[in-house]
Design an enzyme around this catalytic site. Structure first.
Site, PDB file in Angstrom:
ATOM      1  CG  ASP A  25      -2.067   1.014   1.064  1.00 28.50           C
ATOM      2  OD1 ASP A  25      -2.494   1.253  -0.081  1.00 28.50           O
ATOM      3  OD2 ASP A  25      -2.526   1.552   2.084  1.00 28.50           O
ATOM      4  CG  HIS A  58      -4.280  10.632   2.738  1.00 28.25           C
ATOM      5  ND1 HIS A  58      -5.328  10.547   3.635  1.00 28.25           N
ATOM      6  CD2 HIS A  58      -3.408   9.650   3.080  1.00 28.25           C
ATOM      7  CE1 HIS A  58      -5.101   9.545   4.479  1.00 28.25           C
ATOM      8  NE2 HIS A  58      -3.945   8.992   4.173  1.00 28.25           N
ATOM      9  CD  GLU A  94      -6.055   4.685   4.701  1.00 24.59           C
ATOM     10  OE1 GLU A  94      -5.374   3.939   3.969  1.00 24.59           O
ATOM     11  OE2 GLU A  94      -5.572   5.394   5.614  1.00 24.59           O
ATOM     12  CD  GLU A 122      -5.434   2.936  -0.204  1.00 21.53           C
ATOM     13  OE1 GLU A 122      -4.702   2.254  -0.954  1.00 21.53           O
ATOM     14  OE2 GLU A 122      -5.210   3.090   1.008  1.00 21.53           O
ATOM     15  CG  ASP A 173      -5.689   0.381   3.640  1.00 22.95           C
ATOM     16  OD1 ASP A 173      -5.759  -0.691   4.264  1.00 22.95           O
ATOM     17  OD2 ASP A 173      -4.769   1.203   3.780  1.00 22.95           O
ATOM     18  NE  ARG A 233      -8.032   6.562   9.517  1.00 26.02           N
ATOM     19  CZ  ARG A 233      -7.320   6.320   8.424  1.00 26.02           C
ATOM     20  NH1 ARG A 233      -6.061   5.903   8.515  1.00 26.02           N
ATOM     21  NH2 ARG A 233      -7.846   6.480   7.241  1.00 26.02           N
ATOM     22  CD  GLN A 250      -3.232   4.530  10.662  1.00 24.33           C
ATOM     23  OE1 GLN A 250      -4.456   4.421  10.512  1.00 24.33           O
ATOM     24  NE2 GLN A 250      -2.452   5.089   9.760  1.00 24.33           N
ATOM     25  CE  LYS A 262      -3.588   2.005   7.404  1.00 26.98           C
ATOM     26  NZ  LYS A 262      -4.326   2.920   6.530  1.00 26.98           N
ATOM     27  CB  THR A 276      -7.472  -4.846   2.072  1.00 28.49           C
ATOM     28  OG1 THR A 276      -6.532  -4.549   3.099  1.00 28.49           O
ATOM     29  CG2 THR A 276      -7.361  -3.816   0.953  1.00 28.49           C
ATOM     30  CD  GLU A 298      -7.589  12.675   4.379  1.00 27.50           C
ATOM     31  OE1 GLU A 298      -7.790  11.483   4.076  1.00 27.50           O
ATOM     32  OE2 GLU A 298      -7.090  13.511   3.608  1.00 27.50           O
TER      33      GLU A 298
HETATM   34 MN    MN Z   1      -4.039   2.914   2.729  1.00 27.89          MN
END
Ligand code: MN
Length: 436
Positions: free
Chosen positions: A145, A152, A218, A220, A252, A256, A259, A272, A276, A383
């Protein structure tokens, strides 16, 4: 006609299909698209290779056994289309992908009577998507990844470190990435269980163990390796796109709170690895060719091994919706575009292999969260809600800072052509409560 003009003809915007649903100007699966996947259905539980067209799937194994589709085969009577993953087909190489694309485009085009007027074969070879089950399209040896959206990286850097120095100095010099977890990549529609893990609460000295409280998406895309490279033999930036089979949507999922506690010094791990999600259809780079656009200007100029001439971004509209368990309607939470990405897929692959690292057919490379320049175009709830400080309003009432149990998150993406789309379908997952 030669191979290149045949391939060019598959992109002709005026080409229509006798599969009428494929001619819907806002449908994902036009005759210009022809993405590959793995499916089974109620009548035939064997997993096999299919191509999406309108609201249906063409069964490539059925076409091959009827003598309408030919590919270099691995042996007599052994079809690369009767497989539970696309890897063996992909491994045949780009000429084979293109040959199959050209043959299918002809067979499905309105002017070609071969399949159109053969009701018996059509009955066997065309399956409604509503009657089919879609499976993980590739066996994925490795998943990487990246972190290639400047917006971002700037947003996350501002929140977690220092708004004045949001981007670390290495970010502008290379596509930052990490080795992810291939075993937990699942296909769209697979429920995802909220992870448990270590959470460090601000008012306590030691972490507690419990369910993630800041579960996030996420937004992506991912690209799938179509031709690997040998150990010790880097792929150059100029050659990189020839090593890519195609693209998928990729969520993804990210915890948080887990993380933020675990990521120093080696990056995300349990935050993570729990899941996925990818979309079931792989859209080939050939189908994306008309939507090629210039990537953002890069300053400073990258080191020589990361330079390429020409245009290497793609104009792909992306959006995410959230539907709470009891809600009828989903709320759109963001809309953005893949073309904003600072580092290109070619640069990502060149950087990944420059050390001599090998890649294999089916390897999955995530783009990194795709955030656009405006507040409504960010690619994560972290975000969009600024770490929960500005909750989003949902259409049927209620708000969200992060994902709640029972929420279904759906990514969608498409390229808009003249009167047709090359779409990715959806990449969806519902969140189940954590294990007690
Ligand atoms: Mn990611």
């Amino acid at each position: 006609m030669n191979a290149s003009s045949d391939l060019q003809a598959t992109l002709d915007p005026s080409r229509k299909s006798w599969v009428e649903s494929a001619n819907n100007p806002t449908g994902d699966f036009s005759i210009q698209n022809l993405p590959f996947g793995i499916f089974s259905d109620g009548l035939n539980a064997t997993r096999r290779v299919g191509v999406a067209i309108g609201d249906s799937i063409v069964d490539l194994a059925a076409l091959e056994s009827a003598g309408l589709l030919s590919v270099p085969s691995t042996g007599a009577g052994d079809s690369v289309f009767v497989r539970d993953a696309l890897n063996d087909f992909i491994a045949l190489g780009r000429d084979a992908w293109r040959s199959v694309r050209v043959q299918l485009s002809r067979l499905l085009s309105r002017d070609d009577a071969t399949l159109r007027d053969d009701a018996e074969l059509r009955g066997r070879a065309l399956i409604r998507q509503a009657d089919a089950q879609l499976h993980l399209p590739v066996q994925i040896p490795g998943y990487t990844d990246f972190y290639s959206s400047k917006e971002h990286a700037t947003n996350v850097g501002s929140m977690f470190r220092d708004p004045k120095n949001a981007l670390l100095p290495n970010w502008s010099e290379m596509p930052i990435g990490y080795n992810g977890r291939a075993s937990s990549v699942v296909v769209s529609g697979t429920p995802v269980r909220r992870p448990n893990g270590q959470l460090k609460l601000p008012d306590q000295e030691r972490p507690v163990f419990g369910a993630c409280r800041k579960l996030d998406i996420e937004l992506e895309t991912g690209f799938v390796i179509g031709a690997g490279n040998a150990l010790g033999e880097p792929v150059t930036c100029a050659d990189a796109e020839a090593h890519i089979f195609g693209m998928v949507l990729l969520n993804d999922w990210s915890a948080r709170d887990i993380q933020q506690w675990e990521y120093v010094p080696l990056g995300p791990f349990n935050a993570k690895t729990f899941a996925t999600t990818i979309s079931p259809w792989i859209v080939t780079l050939d189908a994306l060719e008309p939507f090629r656009v210039a990537q953002p200007a890069q300053d400073p100029q990258p080191l020589a091994y990361l330079r390429h001439d020409g245009e290497h971004a793609f104009d792909i509209t992306l959006e995410v919706t959230l539907r709470p368990q009891q809600a009828k309607e989903a709320s759109t939470i963001t809309r953005t575009n893949f073309k904003h990405m600072y580092w290109t897929m070619a640069q990502q692959l060149a950087h990944h292999t420059v050390s001599g690292c090998n890649t294999r057919v089916g390897d999955l490379m995530g783009s990194g969260t795709i955030s656009g320049p405006t507040e409504d175009s960010f690619g994560s709830l972290l975000e969009l809600t600024w770490n929960g400080k500005k909750p989003l309003e949902l259409r049927e009432g209620g708000t969200r800072s992060f994902i709640e149990d029972g929420d279904e998150l759906t990514l969608a993406g498409w390229c808009q052509g003249e009167g047709y789309r090359v779409g990715f379908g959806v990449c969806a997952g519902e969140i189940l409560p954590a294990l007690k």
